[in-house]
Design a protein around this motif. Structure first.
Motif, mmCIF file in Angstrom:
data_model
loop_
_atom_site.group_PDB
_atom_site.id
_atom_site.type_symbol
_atom_site.label_atom_id
_atom_site.label_comp_id
_atom_site.label_asym_id
_atom_site.label_seq_id
_atom_site.Cartn_x
_atom_site.Cartn_y
_atom_site.Cartn_z
ATOM 1 N N LEU A 31 38.470 -2.842 -8.590
ATOM 2 C CA LEU A 31 39.300 -3.060 -9.762
ATOM 3 C C LEU A 31 39.715 -1.721 -10.351
ATOM 4 C CD1 LEU A 31 37.569 -5.912 -11.827
ATOM 5 C CD2 LEU A 31 39.776 -6.030 -10.646
ATOM 6 N N LEU A 32 40.981 -1.589 -10.685
ATOM 7 C CA LEU A 32 41.483 -0.459 -11.450
ATOM 8 C C LEU A 32 41.738 -0.959 -12.866
ATOM 9 C CD1 LEU A 32 42.601 2.438 -11.770
ATOM 10 C CD2 LEU A 32 44.827 1.551 -11.005
ATOM 11 N N LEU A 33 41.019 -0.407 -13.835
ATOM 12 C CA LEU A 33 41.208 -0.765 -15.237
ATOM 13 C C LEU A 33 42.019 0.334 -15.907
ATOM 14 C CD1 LEU A 33 37.575 -1.879 -16.233
ATOM 15 C CD2 LEU A 33 39.398 -3.251 -15.187
ATOM 16 N N LEU A 34 43.159 -0.030 -16.472
ATOM 17 C CA LEU A 34 43.995 0.926 -17.180
ATOM 18 C C LEU A 34 44.111 0.506 -18.630
ATOM 19 C CD1 LEU A 34 46.863 1.660 -14.630
ATOM 20 C CD2 LEU A 34 44.743 2.934 -15.021
ATOM 21 N N HIS A 35 43.764 1.434 -19.510
ATOM 22 C CA HIS A 35 43.828 1.162 -20.948
ATOM 23 C C HIS A 35 45.222 1.500 -21.453
ATOM 24 C CE1 HIS A 35 42.877 0.675 -25.044
ATOM 25 N NE2 HIS A 35 42.521 1.912 -25.331
ATOM 26 N N ASP A 36 45.895 0.508 -22.001
ATOM 27 C CA ASP A 36 47.230 0.659 -22.557
ATOM 28 C C ASP A 36 47.129 0.535 -24.075
ATOM 29 O OD1 ASP A 36 49.882 -0.557 -23.621
ATOM 30 O OD2 ASP A 36 50.434 0.169 -21.632
ATOM 31 N N THR A 37 47.704 1.491 -24.789
ATOM 32 C CA THR A 37 47.582 1.498 -26.248
ATOM 33 C C THR A 37 48.071 0.198 -26.863
ATOM 34 O OG1 THR A 37 47.883 3.900 -26.263
ATOM 35 C CG2 THR A 37 48.209 2.741 -28.349
ATOM 36 N N ASN A 38 49.127 -0.381 -26.304
ATOM 37 C CA ASN A 38 49.705 -1.595 -26.870
ATOM 38 C C ASN A 38 49.161 -2.879 -26.247
ATOM 39 O OD1 ASN A 38 51.531 -0.131 -28.589
ATOM 40 N ND2 ASN A 38 52.790 0.262 -26.787
ATOM 41 N N GLY A 85 46.141 -3.191 -24.423
ATOM 42 C CA GLY A 85 44.705 -3.244 -24.200
ATOM 43 C C GLY A 85 44.339 -2.823 -22.788
ATOM 44 N N VAL A 86 43.216 -3.334 -22.278
ATOM 45 C CA VAL A 86 42.748 -2.984 -20.942
ATOM 46 C C VAL A 86 43.316 -3.992 -19.942
ATOM 47 C CG1 VAL A 86 40.744 -2.681 -19.449
ATOM 48 C CG2 VAL A 86 40.644 -1.920 -21.832
ATOM 49 N N ARG A 87 44.052 -3.477 -18.958
ATOM 50 C CA ARG A 87 44.630 -4.313 -17.909
ATOM 51 C C ARG A 87 43.907 -4.041 -16.607
ATOM 52 N NH1 ARG A 87 50.809 -2.966 -17.846
ATOM 53 N NH2 ARG A 87 50.955 -4.944 -16.702
ATOM 54 N N ALA A 88 43.711 -5.076 -15.807
ATOM 55 C CA ALA A 88 42.958 -4.954 -14.552
ATOM 56 C C ALA A 88 43.885 -5.193 -13.369
ATOM 57 C CB ALA A 88 41.810 -5.955 -14.531
ATOM 58 N N PHE A 89 43.702 -4.385 -12.326
ATOM 59 C CA PHE A 89 44.521 -4.488 -11.123
ATOM 60 C C PHE A 89 43.612 -4.455 -9.891
ATOM 61 C CE2 PHE A 89 46.922 -2.466 -14.456
ATOM 62 C CZ PHE A 89 48.177 -3.082 -14.400
ATOM 63 N N ARG A 90 43.968 -5.251 -8.916
ATOM 64 C CA ARG A 90 43.292 -5.208 -7.625
ATOM 65 C C ARG A 90 44.363 -5.195 -6.545
ATOM 66 N NH1 ARG A 90 39.884 -9.095 -8.117
ATOM 67 N NH2 ARG A 90 37.952 -7.887 -8.274
ATOM 68 N N GLY A 91 44.297 -4.197 -5.665
ATOM 69 C CA GLY A 91 45.313 -4.080 -4.634
ATOM 70 C C GLY A 91 46.713 -3.917 -5.186
ATOM 71 N N GLY A 92 46.837 -3.304 -6.362
ATOM 72 C CA GLY A 92 48.132 -3.080 -6.992
ATOM 73 C C GLY A 92 48.662 -4.239 -7.797
ATOM 74 N N ARG A 93 47.980 -5.374 -7.780
ATOM 75 C CA ARG A 93 48.447 -6.557 -8.522
ATOM 76 C C ARG A 93 47.555 -6.791 -9.741
ATOM 77 N NH1 ARG A 93 50.113 -11.127 -3.986
ATOM 78 N NH2 ARG A 93 51.638 -9.819 -2.862
ATOM 79 N N GLU A 94 48.175 -7.152 -10.848
ATOM 80 C CA GLU A 94 47.402 -7.402 -12.060
ATOM 81 C C GLU A 94 46.608 -8.692 -11.916
ATOM 82 O OE1 GLU A 94 47.810 -7.121 -16.900
ATOM 83 O OE2 GLU A 94 49.631 -7.053 -15.662
ATOM 84 N N VAL A 95 45.358 -8.652 -12.366
ATOM 85 C CA VAL A 95 44.469 -9.801 -12.318
ATOM 86 C C VAL A 95 43.878 -10.023 -13.704
ATOM 87 C CG1 VAL A 95 43.902 -9.482 -9.880
ATOM 88 C CG2 VAL A 95 42.485 -8.391 -11.633
ATOM 89 N N THR A 96 43.374 -11.241 -13.926
ATOM 90 C CA THR A 96 42.748 -11.555 -15.203
ATOM 91 C C THR A 96 41.364 -10.937 -15.259
ATOM 92 O OG1 THR A 96 43.954 -13.642 -15.319
ATOM 93 C CG2 THR A 96 42.008 -13.423 -16.726
ATOM 94 N N LEU A 97 41.085 -10.274 -16.357
ATOM 95 C CA LEU A 97 39.787 -9.641 -16.521
ATOM 96 C C LEU A 97 38.814 -10.606 -17.179
ATOM 97 C CD1 LEU A 97 38.208 -6.999 -16.168
ATOM 98 C CD2 LEU A 97 38.979 -6.344 -18.446
ATOM 99 N N ALA A 125 34.644 -4.333 -25.131
ATOM 100 C CA ALA A 125 34.758 -5.777 -24.891
ATOM 101 C C ALA A 125 35.127 -6.065 -23.440
ATOM 102 C CB ALA A 125 35.784 -6.383 -25.845
ATOM 103 N N ALA A 126 36.028 -5.253 -22.887
ATOM 104 C CA ALA A 126 36.433 -5.450 -21.491
ATOM 105 C C ALA A 126 35.272 -5.187 -20.543
ATOM 106 C CB ALA A 126 37.610 -4.528 -21.164
ATOM 107 N N LEU A 127 34.501 -4.141 -20.794
ATOM 108 C CA LEU A 127 33.354 -3.829 -19.943
ATOM 109 C C LEU A 127 32.301 -4.930 -20.011
ATOM 110 C CD1 LEU A 127 32.887 -0.005 -20.644
ATOM 111 C CD2 LEU A 127 33.803 -1.061 -18.568
ATOM 112 N N GLN A 128 32.081 -5.472 -21.198
ATOM 113 C CA GLN A 128 31.085 -6.530 -21.329
ATOM 114 C C GLN A 128 31.530 -7.805 -20.616
ATOM 115 O OE1 GLN A 128 30.567 -6.050 -25.748
ATOM 116 N NE2 GLN A 128 28.392 -6.018 -25.224
#
Length: 204
Positions: free
Chosen positions: A183-190, A192-204, A52-55
């Motif tokens: 974008l750095l996408l990190l999958h967190d078990t609790n 979901g997929v969180r997105a970061f740009r330049g070390g700051r979390e952004v809305t995916l 879902a995150a990739l789409q």
């Protein structure tokens, strides 16, 4: 949406369904045959959540950007990224899993590419804020970027599924070697997929 666009979307969904179904079968066999007798760091991500995150991400990116998965294991996520429109690559330390991923890509008509090696750039050294240099489950090996023909900062999207405590290392690698606009996408078990740009979390 035009009829052709709807047909394309249905075809993509069917391909993703097939890849995910085979991915779960591969994981169940791997868990039974490899992880039960002894520890192995490969644990399957929640493929539906990552899909879902990739789409969502692909829908916002008309151009075919470069995607890299760190620790691509059986290749499911990298292949999904290819199917939804990215130029997708995976780096995996376990050469047998790389063979599995390449065979899976071939069966599903995917152009995703996989290399055996470490996702850590050559010369990288990890040191946490408290001085700890342990890397958790992240193993040592030759860096995979030379085989790919791309440095880390060539990629627009990087995906990782860190074990507990490994996310900080992944952020550090991106800070030192990644493209600051990527974008750095990190999958967190609790979470979901969180997105970061330049070390700051952004809305995916």
């Amino acid at each position: 949406m035009t009829q052709d666009a709807g047909g394309d979307a249905a075809a993509i969904d069917a391909r993703l369904d097939a890849v995910c179904a085979e991915g779960w079968a591969i994981w169940e066999r791997f868990d039974r045959e490899v992880r039960e007798p002894g520890f192995h760091p490969f644990v399957a991500a929640d493929y539906d959540v990552v899909r879902a995150a990739l789409q969502r991400l692909a829908a916002r990116r008309p151009a075919r950007g470069r995607f890299l998965e760190w620790g691509s294991a059986s290749g499911i996520i990298t292949i999904m990224a290819d199917i939804v429109g990215f130029d997708a690559c995976g780096i995996e330390l376990d050469a047998k899993l790389v063979e599995t991923a390449r065979a899976l890509a071939a069966r599903h008509g995917s152009r995703a590419r996989f290399v055996a090696g470490s996702f850590l750039p050559t010369g990288y050294r990890w040191r946490a804020r408290d001085g700890d240099t342990r890397k958790g489950t992240i193993g040592d090996g030759p860096s995979g970027y030379l085989q790919l023909g791309h440095a880390l900062d060539d990629f627009d999207v990087v995906f990782g599924y860190p074990w507990g405590g490994e996310a900080d290392l992944m952020h550090d690698v991106m800070r030192q070697y990644g493209n600051p606009d990527a974008l750095l996408l990190l999958h967190d078990t609790n979470l979901g997929v969180r997105a970061f740009r330049g070390g700051r979390e952004v809305t995916l």
